[in-house]
Design a protein around this motif. Structure first.
Motif, mmCIF file in Angstrom:
data_model
loop_
_atom_site.group_PDB
_atom_site.id
_atom_site.type_symbol
_atom_site.label_atom_id
_atom_site.label_comp_id
_atom_site.label_asym_id
_atom_site.label_seq_id
_atom_site.Cartn_x
_atom_site.Cartn_y
_atom_site.Cartn_z
ATOM 1 N N SER A 103 0.728 -1.127 -0.004
ATOM 2 C CA SER A 103 0.018 -0.139 -0.029
ATOM 3 C C SER A 103 0.714 1.297 -0.017
ATOM 4 C CB SER A 103 -0.974 -0.073 1.111
ATOM 5 O OG SER A 103 -0.112 -0.075 2.371
ATOM 6 N N ALA A 104 2.055 1.098 0.629
ATOM 7 C CA ALA A 104 3.137 2.348 0.671
ATOM 8 C C ALA A 104 3.615 2.693 -0.683
ATOM 9 C CB ALA A 104 3.973 2.077 1.734
ATOM 10 N N LEU A 105 3.702 1.569 -1.680
ATOM 11 C CA LEU A 105 4.156 1.615 -2.731
ATOM 12 C C LEU A 105 3.252 2.016 -3.815
ATOM 13 C CD1 LEU A 105 6.711 -1.464 -2.796
ATOM 14 C CD2 LEU A 105 7.497 1.059 -2.530
ATOM 15 N N VAL A 106 2.051 1.743 -3.744
ATOM 16 C CA VAL A 106 1.223 2.059 -4.549
ATOM 17 C C VAL A 106 1.078 3.336 -5.025
ATOM 18 C CG1 VAL A 106 -1.366 2.186 -5.231
ATOM 19 C CG2 VAL A 106 -0.525 0.082 -4.345
ATOM 20 N N ARG A 107 0.897 4.415 -4.087
ATOM 21 C CA ARG A 107 0.945 5.588 -4.335
ATOM 22 C C ARG A 107 2.087 6.297 -5.068
ATOM 23 N NH1 ARG A 107 0.534 6.823 0.591
ATOM 24 N NH2 ARG A 107 -1.513 6.693 0.650
ATOM 25 N N PRO A 108 3.232 6.394 -4.699
ATOM 26 C CA PRO A 108 4.483 6.736 -5.731
ATOM 27 C C PRO A 108 4.418 5.993 -6.829
ATOM 28 C CG PRO A 108 5.254 5.364 -3.771
ATOM 29 C CD PRO A 108 3.725 5.560 -3.516
ATOM 30 N N LEU A 109 4.242 4.802 -7.050
ATOM 31 C CA LEU A 109 4.091 4.073 -8.271
ATOM 32 C C LEU A 109 3.199 4.494 -9.215
ATOM 33 C CD1 LEU A 109 4.933 0.273 -7.384
ATOM 34 C CD2 LEU A 109 6.647 2.151 -8.518
ATOM 35 N N VAL A 110 2.080 4.976 -8.788
ATOM 36 C CA VAL A 110 1.041 5.596 -9.806
ATOM 37 C C VAL A 110 1.628 6.896 -10.157
ATOM 38 C CG1 VAL A 110 -1.158 6.640 -9.607
ATOM 39 C CG2 VAL A 110 -0.976 4.635 -8.445
ATOM 40 N N TRP A 111 2.036 7.693 -9.403
ATOM 41 C CA TRP A 111 2.859 8.797 -9.864
ATOM 42 C C TRP A 111 4.002 8.605 -10.765
ATOM 43 C CZ3 TRP A 111 1.579 14.123 -9.221
ATOM 44 C CH2 TRP A 111 0.685 14.274 -8.291
ATOM 45 N N PHE A 112 4.689 7.883 -10.582
ATOM 46 C CA PHE A 112 5.834 7.166 -11.104
ATOM 47 C C PHE A 112 5.630 6.716 -12.581
ATOM 48 C CE2 PHE A 112 9.458 4.190 -12.449
ATOM 49 C CZ PHE A 112 10.453 4.961 -12.519
ATOM 50 N N LEU A 113 4.721 5.738 -12.692
ATOM 51 C CA LEU A 113 4.305 5.088 -13.925
ATOM 52 C C LEU A 113 3.354 5.346 -14.584
ATOM 53 C CD1 LEU A 113 4.493 1.375 -12.543
ATOM 54 C CD2 LEU A 113 6.229 2.625 -13.674
ATOM 55 N N VAL A 114 2.461 6.390 -14.085
ATOM 56 C CA VAL A 114 1.279 7.154 -14.708
ATOM 57 C C VAL A 114 1.545 8.496 -15.059
ATOM 58 C CG1 VAL A 114 -1.218 7.318 -14.721
ATOM 59 C CG2 VAL A 114 -0.182 5.102 -14.017
ATOM 60 N N PHE A 115 1.672 9.357 -13.958
ATOM 61 C CA PHE A 115 1.554 10.732 -14.258
ATOM 62 C C PHE A 115 3.057 11.073 -14.667
ATOM 63 C CE2 PHE A 115 2.858 14.754 -12.539
ATOM 64 C CZ PHE A 115 1.568 15.588 -12.896
ATOM 65 N N ALA A 116 4.009 10.733 -14.186
ATOM 66 C CA ALA A 116 5.468 11.030 -14.741
ATOM 67 C C ALA A 116 5.652 10.677 -15.925
ATOM 68 C CB ALA A 116 6.569 10.405 -13.590
ATOM 69 N N ALA A 117 5.186 9.420 -16.511
ATOM 70 C CA ALA A 117 5.595 8.777 -17.867
ATOM 71 C C ALA A 117 4.711 9.460 -18.553
ATOM 72 C CB ALA A 117 4.983 7.301 -17.643
ATOM 73 N N GLY A 118 3.623 10.019 -18.465
ATOM 74 C CA GLY A 118 2.519 10.704 -19.153
ATOM 75 C C GLY A 118 3.183 12.006 -19.583
ATOM 76 N N PHE A 119 4.039 12.796 -18.680
ATOM 77 C CA PHE A 119 4.613 13.961 -18.916
ATOM 78 C C PHE A 119 5.930 13.853 -19.291
ATOM 79 C CE2 PHE A 119 0.803 15.266 -16.567
ATOM 80 C CZ PHE A 119 0.613 16.338 -17.412
ATOM 81 N N ARG A 120 6.533 12.510 -19.588
ATOM 82 C CA ARG A 120 8.014 12.491 -19.788
ATOM 83 C C ARG A 120 8.579 13.272 -20.865
ATOM 84 N NH1 ARG A 120 11.000 6.557 -20.328
ATOM 85 N NH2 ARG A 120 13.036 7.276 -20.520
ATOM 86 N N ALA A 121 7.769 13.371 -21.939
ATOM 87 C CA ALA A 121 8.434 14.101 -23.231
ATOM 88 C C ALA A 121 8.236 15.780 -23.068
ATOM 89 C CB ALA A 121 7.848 13.644 -24.517
ATOM 90 N N ALA A 122 7.046 16.057 -22.357
ATOM 91 C CA ALA A 122 6.652 17.464 -22.129
ATOM 92 C C ALA A 122 7.431 17.976 -21.350
ATOM 93 C CB ALA A 122 5.184 17.469 -21.952
ATOM 94 N N VAL A 132 12.415 3.702 5.749
ATOM 95 C CA VAL A 132 13.585 3.416 4.722
ATOM 96 C C VAL A 132 13.427 2.186 3.901
ATOM 97 C CG1 VAL A 132 16.202 3.353 4.827
ATOM 98 C CG2 VAL A 132 15.182 4.976 6.093
ATOM 99 N N ILE A 133 12.970 1.172 4.620
ATOM 100 C CA ILE A 133 12.852 -0.288 3.729
ATOM 101 C C ILE A 133 11.950 -0.121 2.581
ATOM 102 C CG2 ILE A 133 12.024 -2.446 3.904
ATOM 103 C CD1 ILE A 133 12.740 -2.535 7.023
ATOM 104 N N GLN A 134 10.827 0.779 2.883
ATOM 105 C CA GLN A 134 9.766 0.897 1.912
ATOM 106 C C GLN A 134 10.603 1.678 0.731
ATOM 107 O OE1 GLN A 134 6.588 3.065 4.043
ATOM 108 N NE2 GLN A 134 5.929 0.804 4.922
ATOM 109 N N VAL A 135 11.367 2.790 1.159
ATOM 110 C CA VAL A 135 11.975 3.519 0.047
ATOM 111 C C VAL A 135 12.959 2.801 -0.689
ATOM 112 C CG1 VAL A 135 13.740 5.419 -0.262
ATOM 113 C CG2 VAL A 135 11.788 5.800 1.439
ATOM 114 N N TYR A 136 13.901 2.032 -0.350
ATOM 115 C CA TYR A 136 14.775 1.388 -0.896
ATOM 116 C C TYR A 136 14.059 0.224 -1.904
ATOM 117 C CZ TYR A 136 19.153 2.618 0.971
ATOM 118 O OH TYR A 136 20.346 3.538 1.235
ATOM 119 N N ALA A 137 12.544 -0.302 -1.483
ATOM 120 C CA ALA A 137 12.000 -0.855 -2.315
ATOM 121 C C ALA A 137 11.556 -0.275 -3.525
ATOM 122 C CB ALA A 137 10.810 -1.687 -1.685
#
Length: 259
Positions: A24-43, A117-122
Motif C-alpha cells: 500500500s505504501a508503494l502504490v501511491r508513488p508508483l502511480v505517480w511514477f508509472l502514470v503521471f510522470a510517464a505521461g509528462f516524460r516528453a513534455a 527506509v525499507i519502503q524507500v529502498y523497495a
C-alpha cells in the motif's frame, strides 16, 4: 539501548505481520511514477540543474520527491499508530517506563523511520527496473539522508499526534498537512519553474521543510552532499521534536490540558 531495541523490534514485527503495508505504501508513488510522470516524460524534460550533469526526463526528476512522499506518508501513519496506542493504553505504559521521555519518543521515531527506509529502498529497486537507476554510491549515501528526513517528518507527525484526542480526527489533520507539504515543494517541479508562475509561490515552496528534505535526498542519490538543505532539515527536526516533547509532557503539554 534495550528500550530502543524493544521498540524497534515491535515496529518491525508489526510491519512484518502487516505486509500489505509495504504494497500500500508503494502504490501511491508508483502511480505517480508509472502514470503521471510517464505521461509528462516528453513534455516536461528539465534542463541541466545540480546535481544533474545532463538533461534529464521528468521521470528521473520525480524519483527523489516520491522517496520523500513515502517518508512523509509513513511518518504520519506512524503517528496515527501513536494515537491508537494512546487510546488502547500501550502508549501510556511506554511513557511511564523509567527512562527519559525524550529517549522513548526518539525510539518510536527511529523505529518508524527504519520502516520507512525499507519502503524507500523497495521503491528505488522498482524504479531501477524501469530504467531510472542512480549511481551505485548514491544508494549508500542516501541512507543517512533518508534517516534524517524520516526523523524530521516523523517528529512533525509526533507533534501533531499530541494535539489530537481521537483517531478519527487525526486522519483529517493528516490531509491538511500532507498535501500542502507535498505539493508546495520541489518534489514535482523545480523551484525555478515555480518562480515562472509566481514569486510568492516559489518563496512558500522554498520555506517548506519538505522541500529541503527532498533536495537533500536528491543530491545524496547522486553522491553529493547538500549542506544547506541538511542544515534546514536538522533545524526543522529540532523544532518539531521540541514541540512533540512539550505536547507529550504531562506537566505542560496538550495531554495535561485534555485531562
Amino acid at each position: 539501548m534495550t528500550a530502543l531495541g524493544a521498540v524497534l523490534a515491535r515496529e518491525m514485527l508489526r510491519f512484518w505481520q502487516q505486509r500489505a503495508r509495504l504494497f500500500s505504501a508503494l502504490v501511491r508513488p508508483l502511480v505517480w511514477f508509472l502514470v503521471f510522470a510517464a505521461g509528462f516524460r516528453a513534455a516536461l524534460g528539465l534542463s541541466i540543474i545540480p546535481p544533474y550533469q545532463t538533461y534529464i526526463t521528468y521521470q528521473t526528476y520525480i524519483v527523489p520527491g516520491l522517496c520523500g512522499m513515502i517518508l512523509l506518508f509513513n511518518g504520519m501513519q506512524s503517528s496515527l499508530s501513536l494515537v491508537h496506542d494512546r487510546e488502547t493504553g500501550s502508549m501510556r505504559l511506554l511513557l511511564t517506563a523509567p527512562l527519559p521521555r525524550w529517549w522513548l519518543l526518539f525510539a518510536k521515531l527511529a523505529a518508524g523511520t527504519g520502516v520507512s527506509v525499507i519502503q524507500v529502498y523497495a521503491f528505488l529497486a522498482i524504479a531501477a527496473c524501469f530504467g531510472v537507476a542512480m549511481p551505485w554510491q548514491g544508494y549508500l549515501m542516501v541512507l543517512p539522508a533518508l534517516m534524517l528526513a524520516g526523523l524530521m517528518l516523523g517528529a512533525l507527525g509526533l507533534a501533531l499526534s499530541a494535539t489530537v484526542t481521537q483517531l478519527e480526527n487525526f486522519a483529517g489533520v493528516m490531509n491538511f498537512v500532507i498535501f500542502p507539504c507535498f505539493f508546495l515543494s520541489s518534489a514535482l517541479y523545480p523551484l525555478w519553474r515555480m518562480a515562472e508562475s509566481s514569486d510568492l509561490l516559489r518563496d512558500i515552496c522554498a520555506a517548506n521543510p519538505f522541500t529541503h528534505a527532498v533536495e537533500m535526498i536528491r543530491f545524496a542519490l547522486y553522491g553529493q552532499v547538500n549542506g544547506t538543505a541538511a542544515g534546514w532539515v536538522c533545524l526543522a527536526f529540532a523544532v518539531f521534536s521540541a514541540a512533540a516533547l512539550r505536547g507529550y509532557d504531562p506537566a505542560r503539554g496538550m495531554i495535561r490540558r485534555r485531562g
